[in-house]
Design a protein around this motif. Sequence first.
Motif, PDB file in Angstrom:
ATOM      1  N   GLY A  16      -3.990   2.714  -0.353  1.00 33.22           N
ATOM      2  CA  GLY A  16      -4.028   4.175  -0.391  1.00 33.22           C
ATOM      3  C   GLY A  16      -5.352   4.683  -0.922  1.00 33.22           C
ATOM      4  O   GLY A  16      -5.907   5.662  -0.424  1.00 33.22           O
ATOM      5  N   ALA A  17      -5.883   4.019  -1.931  1.00 34.07           N
ATOM      6  CA  ALA A  17      -7.194   4.397  -2.465  1.00 34.07           C
ATOM      7  C   ALA A  17      -8.302   4.073  -1.469  1.00 34.07           C
ATOM      8  O   ALA A  17      -9.312   4.779  -1.395  1.00 34.07           O
ATOM      9  CB  ALA A  17      -7.444   3.680  -3.784  1.00 34.07           C
ATOM     10  N   ALA A  18      -8.104   3.024  -0.677  1.00 29.01           N
ATOM     11  CA  ALA A  18      -9.115   2.649   0.318  1.00 29.01           C
ATOM     12  C   ALA A  18      -9.287   3.723   1.383  1.00 29.01           C
ATOM     13  O   ALA A  18     -10.352   3.816   2.007  1.00 29.01           O
ATOM     14  CB  ALA A  18      -8.737   1.320   0.975  1.00 29.01           C
ATOM     15  N   VAL A  19      -8.255   4.550   1.596  1.00 31.15           N
ATOM     16  CA  VAL A  19      -8.374   5.642   2.563  1.00 31.15           C
ATOM     17  C   VAL A  19      -9.582   6.514   2.225  1.00 31.15           C
ATOM     18  O   VAL A  19     -10.288   6.993   3.114  1.00 31.15           O
ATOM     19  CB  VAL A  19      -7.075   6.488   2.574  1.00 31.15           C
ATOM     20  N   PHE A  20      -9.829   6.701   0.932  1.00 31.00           N
ATOM     21  CA  PHE A  20     -10.912   7.567   0.508  1.00 31.00           C
ATOM     22  C   PHE A  20     -12.222   6.814   0.301  1.00 31.00           C
ATOM     23  O   PHE A  20     -13.231   7.433  -0.022  1.00 31.00           O
ATOM     24  CB  PHE A  20     -10.513   8.290  -0.779  1.00 31.00           C
ATOM     25  N   ALA A  21     -12.205   5.502   0.465  1.00 34.18           N
ATOM     26  CA  ALA A  21     -13.405   4.709   0.209  1.00 34.18           C
ATOM     27  C   ALA A  21     -14.061   4.184   1.480  1.00 34.18           C
ATOM     28  O   ALA A  21     -15.252   3.868   1.460  1.00 34.18           O
ATOM     29  CB  ALA A  21     -13.064   3.532  -0.701  1.00 34.18           C
ATOM     30  N   VAL A  22     -13.322   4.079   2.572  1.00 34.60           N
ATOM     31  CA  VAL A  22     -13.893   3.509   3.794  1.00 34.60           C
ATOM     32  C   VAL A  22     -14.768   4.534   4.488  1.00 34.60           C
ATOM     33  O   VAL A  22     -14.698   5.732   4.211  1.00 34.60           O
ATOM     34  CB  VAL A  22     -12.779   2.994   4.743  1.00 34.60           C
ATOM     35  N   GLY A  23     -15.577   4.055   5.427  1.00 36.97           N
ATOM     36  CA  GLY A  23     -16.573   4.914   6.043  1.00 36.97           C
ATOM     37  C   GLY A  23     -16.207   5.486   7.391  1.00 36.97           C
ATOM     38  O   GLY A  23     -17.057   6.075   8.042  1.00 36.97           O
ATOM     39  N   SER A  24     -14.988   5.312   7.871  1.00 34.95           N
ATOM     40  CA  SER A  24     -14.638   5.884   9.168  1.00 34.95           C
ATOM     41  C   SER A  24     -13.189   6.342   9.156  1.00 34.95           C
ATOM     42  O   SER A  24     -12.365   5.844   8.391  1.00 34.95           O
ATOM     43  CB  SER A  24     -14.846   4.861  10.290  1.00 34.95           C
ATOM     44  N   MET A  25     -12.905   7.275  10.042  1.00 32.82           N
ATOM     45  CA  MET A  25     -11.541   7.790  10.143  1.00 32.82           C
ATOM     46  C   MET A  25     -10.596   6.712  10.675  1.00 32.82           C
ATOM     47  O   MET A  25      -9.439   6.655  10.266  1.00 32.82           O
ATOM     48  CB  MET A  25     -11.510   9.013  11.066  1.00 32.82           C
ATOM     49  N   ALA A  26     -11.069   5.860  11.565  1.00 35.26           N
ATOM     50  CA  ALA A  26     -10.214   4.803  12.087  1.00 35.26           C
ATOM     51  C   ALA A  26      -9.838   3.819  10.978  1.00 35.26           C
ATOM     52  O   ALA A  26      -8.670   3.435  10.846  1.00 35.26           O
ATOM     53  CB  ALA A  26     -10.908   4.079  13.236  1.00 35.26           C
ATOM     54  N   HIS A  87     -13.690  15.954  -0.623  1.00 38.00           N
ATOM     55  CA  HIS A  87     -14.424  17.197  -0.750  1.00 38.00           C
ATOM     56  C   HIS A  87     -14.253  17.678  -2.190  1.00 38.00           C
ATOM     57  O   HIS A  87     -13.197  17.531  -2.781  1.00 38.00           O
ATOM     58  CB  HIS A  87     -13.905  18.237   0.241  1.00 38.00           C
ATOM     59  N   ASN A  88     -15.285  18.258  -2.760  1.00 33.35           N
ATOM     60  CA  ASN A  88     -15.258  18.718  -4.138  1.00 33.35           C
ATOM     61  C   ASN A  88     -14.857  17.566  -5.059  1.00 33.35           C
ATOM     62  O   ASN A  88     -13.822  17.590  -5.725  1.00 33.35           O
ATOM     63  CB  ASN A  88     -14.311  19.909  -4.304  1.00 33.35           C
ATOM     64  N   ARG A  89     -15.696  16.547  -5.090  1.00 35.08           N
ATOM     65  CA  ARG A  89     -15.391  15.307  -5.806  1.00 35.08           C
ATOM     66  C   ARG A  89     -15.059  15.545  -7.279  1.00 35.08           C
ATOM     67  O   ARG A  89     -14.069  15.014  -7.781  1.00 35.08           O
ATOM     68  CB  ARG A  89     -16.564  14.340  -5.676  1.00 35.08           C
ATOM     69  N   ARG A  90     -15.824  16.365  -7.972  1.00 36.68           N
ATOM     70  CA  ARG A  90     -15.565  16.587  -9.412  1.00 36.68           C
ATOM     71  C   ARG A  90     -14.239  17.310  -9.622  1.00 36.68           C
ATOM     72  O   ARG A  90     -13.459  16.943 -10.498  1.00 36.68           O
ATOM     73  CB  ARG A  90     -16.705  17.381 -10.038  1.00 36.68           C
ATOM     74  N   GLY A  91     -13.995  18.333  -8.846  1.00 37.20           N
ATOM     75  CA  GLY A  91     -12.730  19.065  -8.973  1.00 37.20           C
ATOM     76  C   GLY A  91     -11.532  18.184  -8.636  1.00 37.20           C
ATOM     77  O   GLY A  91     -10.503  18.226  -9.321  1.00 37.20           O
TER      78      GLY A  91
END
Length: 169
Positions: A16-26, A87-91
């Motif tokens: 689940g965390a990898a969803v936000f770490a990988v470099g492509s939508m696929a 988006h809005n990494r700090r927030g």
Amino acid sequence: MTVLFWVLAVAAVGSGAAVFAVGSMARATFALLASFLCVGGELLLAGLHYLGVLVVLMMIMEMLVMAVFMVMYMMDPAGLMPMSMVHNRRGALAVSGAVFAALAAGIVAIPWPERRGGPPHDPAFALGQAIMGPKMPVMMVIGVAILATMIATVVLATRTGRYGEDGAR
């Protein structure tokens, strides 16, 4: 069972965390699929076989369709150009950290009730009764009707139509 539970739990959170770490939508789609498959495994371990299989089958089909559309319509489906899913990494970090802290504090601070009774003989049936009550048979029929409608729609939407190239029956 306990070891498998924790392995699936860590894998679900990690993918689940990898969803936000990988470099492509696929890749994000397949990371999300892996997370959902781990959750489906957790449901199977909990004895909720119907829900576990349902989550696994639904998420496989949903994520594969999503991946196909990502490849068809995204400008960079392979992830060759840098992108970020956040988006809005700090927030986002502030809100997610506060929510995590509040939930963790709630887990520790709230007195948990003692269990009364035992698990039902058929957990899937008990869940269906709790959600739908006496309308569960109707929903089962509607589910089959929706599946038949989806199959008919795909068959009728093909280039050749229902009867093939020449239109003969």
